[in-house]
Write an enzyme that holds these catalytic residues in place. Sequence first.
Site, PDB file in Angstrom:
ATOM      1  N   LYS A  71      -9.067  -2.150   9.781  1.00  0.00           N
ATOM      2  CA  LYS A  71      -7.940  -2.387  10.351  1.00  0.00           C
ATOM      3  C   LYS A  71      -8.234  -3.355  11.774  1.00  0.00           C
ATOM      4  CE  LYS A  71      -4.901   0.764   8.229  1.00  0.00           C
ATOM      5  NZ  LYS A  71      -4.287   1.954   8.271  1.00  0.00           N
TER       6      LYS A  71
ATOM      7  N   ARG B  35      -9.521   6.755   3.317  1.00  0.00           N
ATOM      8  CA  ARG B  35      -9.117   5.762   2.507  1.00  0.00           C
ATOM      9  C   ARG B  35      -9.721   4.419   3.029  1.00  0.00           C
ATOM     10  NH1 ARG B  35      -5.069   1.574   2.856  1.00  0.00           N
ATOM     11  NH2 ARG B  35      -4.021   1.379   1.054  1.00  0.00           N
TER      12      ARG B  35
HETATM   13  C1  PT1 Z   1      -3.143   4.278   5.733  1.00  0.00           C
HETATM   14  C2  PT1 Z   1      -2.526   3.137   4.935  1.00  0.00           C
HETATM   15  C3  PT1 Z   1      -2.122   3.512   3.606  1.00  0.00           C
HETATM   16  N1  PT1 Z   1      -2.807   1.995   5.380  1.00  0.00           N
HETATM   17  C4  PT1 Z   1      -2.194   5.661   4.091  1.00  0.00           C
HETATM   18  N2  PT1 Z   1      -1.896   4.699   3.373  1.00  0.00           N
HETATM   19  C5  PT1 Z   1      -2.264   0.872   4.861  1.00  0.00           C
HETATM   20  N3  PT1 Z   1      -2.131   6.896   3.573  1.00  0.00           N
HETATM   21  C6  PT1 Z   1      -1.609   1.017   3.425  1.00  0.00           C
HETATM   22  C7  PT1 Z   1      -4.374  -3.464  10.936  1.00  0.00           C
HETATM   23  O1  PT1 Z   1      -4.143  -2.907  11.897  1.00  0.00           O
HETATM   24  O2  PT1 Z   1      -3.885   4.186   6.948  1.00  0.00           O
HETATM   25  N4  PT1 Z   1      -3.110   5.360   5.165  1.00  0.00           N
HETATM   26  N5  PT1 Z   1      -1.579   2.234   3.031  1.00  0.00           N
HETATM   27  C8  PT1 Z   1      -2.592  -0.545   5.366  1.00  0.00           C
HETATM   28  N6  PT1 Z   1      -1.792  -0.775   6.491  1.00  0.00           N
HETATM   29  C9  PT1 Z   1      -2.474  -1.525   7.637  1.00  0.00           C
HETATM   30  C10 PT1 Z   1      -2.147  -1.207   8.944  1.00  0.00           C
HETATM   31  C11 PT1 Z   1      -3.395  -2.483   7.303  1.00  0.00           C
HETATM   32  C12 PT1 Z   1      -2.344  -1.838   9.810  1.00  0.00           C
HETATM   33  C13 PT1 Z   1      -3.957  -2.902   8.515  1.00  0.00           C
HETATM   34  C14 PT1 Z   1      -3.545  -2.747   9.825  1.00  0.00           C
HETATM   35  O3  PT1 Z   1      -5.006  -4.314  10.652  1.00  0.00           O
END
Ligand code: PT1
Length: 362
Positions: free
Chosen positions: A301, A336
């Site tokens: 992230k 995850r």
């Molecule tokens: C997570 C999650 C998810 N993240 C769960 N499911 C994502 N339970 C999708 C960035 O800042 O943390 N927990 N499903 C993906 N979401 C992101 C959010 C991807 C922020 C990248 C960022 O780069």
Amino acid sequence: MLREIYVRPVGMLPAGQGERADTVLGGLRLAGGWLDFMGVEVIERNGARLERRLAGLSDFLERDWGRRTLNAADMFEALREPRPRIAGLSLDRPRLMGIVNVTPDSFSDGGLHSTTQAAIEHAYRLEEEGADILDIGGESTRPGAEPVSVEQELARVVPVVEALAGKTRALISVDTRHAAVMKAAAEAGADMINDVAALTHEPAALEAAAASGLAVVLMHAQGDPRTMQDDPRYDDVLTDVFDYLEARIEACIRAGIPRTRLIVDPGIGFGKTVEHNLELMAGLSLFQGLGVPVVLGASRKSFIGKLSGETVAAERTMGSIGAALAAVGQGAQILRVHDVKATRQALTVWEASCRGSTSDPQ
Ligand code: PT1
């Protein structure tokens, strides 16, 4: 009910080292897992004011908390309660949830058939590398992502779940906010629903999740993926996220989903600044007081990019492992991750080094 007192386990030792009866300084097993906690951080909230202080366990247990006694005692009990298995998976050691994106932009050549095939192959590779859970997602929820139609999401996710169900040792999780996808995934053989909107995106989601009989990950997000990074604000991010997840657990229980099927996730990067994300990482063990397993998704992230200066997400494996080990050091039961092989290797060495032996208790 708004909490006035929060109890966060601190002073972790490897399981068994803190619990020994011959120690003057007694510790207790955290959530039936791999850590003993030797003390607590007591967080008291009076309106907007927050006070945080550390206490040894005997100090904490002997103190008179006045009318807040019940509030403190129920949270303390929840810290200790061993977590039940989730769809047959024990959570007495850290587990890996491997990310399987069924989105055309993740697999370059576009068409749905090749996207499906690539996702299935990727899922098998992650299982081989040591994933305990495979998280199948057809809608990107990263910051700025545009929503896809439910029909499109169904067409992406269902064939992958159908292909994997009954063919892998790993549990199958479906990353969705939509009731129709939850229902179809359950029928196709999924074991778990992972909802970044904690069953609030549609009124029907709560009902669909309850009817499915599946385990559910309730994740905290502030705002919608498209706009959530535009100036996110909290009174206090750690206790605000705790209160939200506690309220969602209560809503699920009222809707007929027992606590034993619930998992929580503070939602790193979902309506949070780098400082917010780091406060959640630093206070992560607080969420054990909800009495359910904790998932953390920090993999690749942007906060890792901001800390390290690495602009390419795929080059953030090493930083992601740093976050993963910090999380299991605070008791997070499920990570995850994109990089299952690398994280599995790091976890194996971390666990053996804490244990002080090669012998695996499992
Ligand atoms: C997570 C999650 C998810 N993240 C769960 N499911 C994502 N339970 C999708 C960035 O800042 O943390 N927990 N499903 C993906 N979401 C992101 C959010 C991807 C922020 C990248 C960022 O780069």
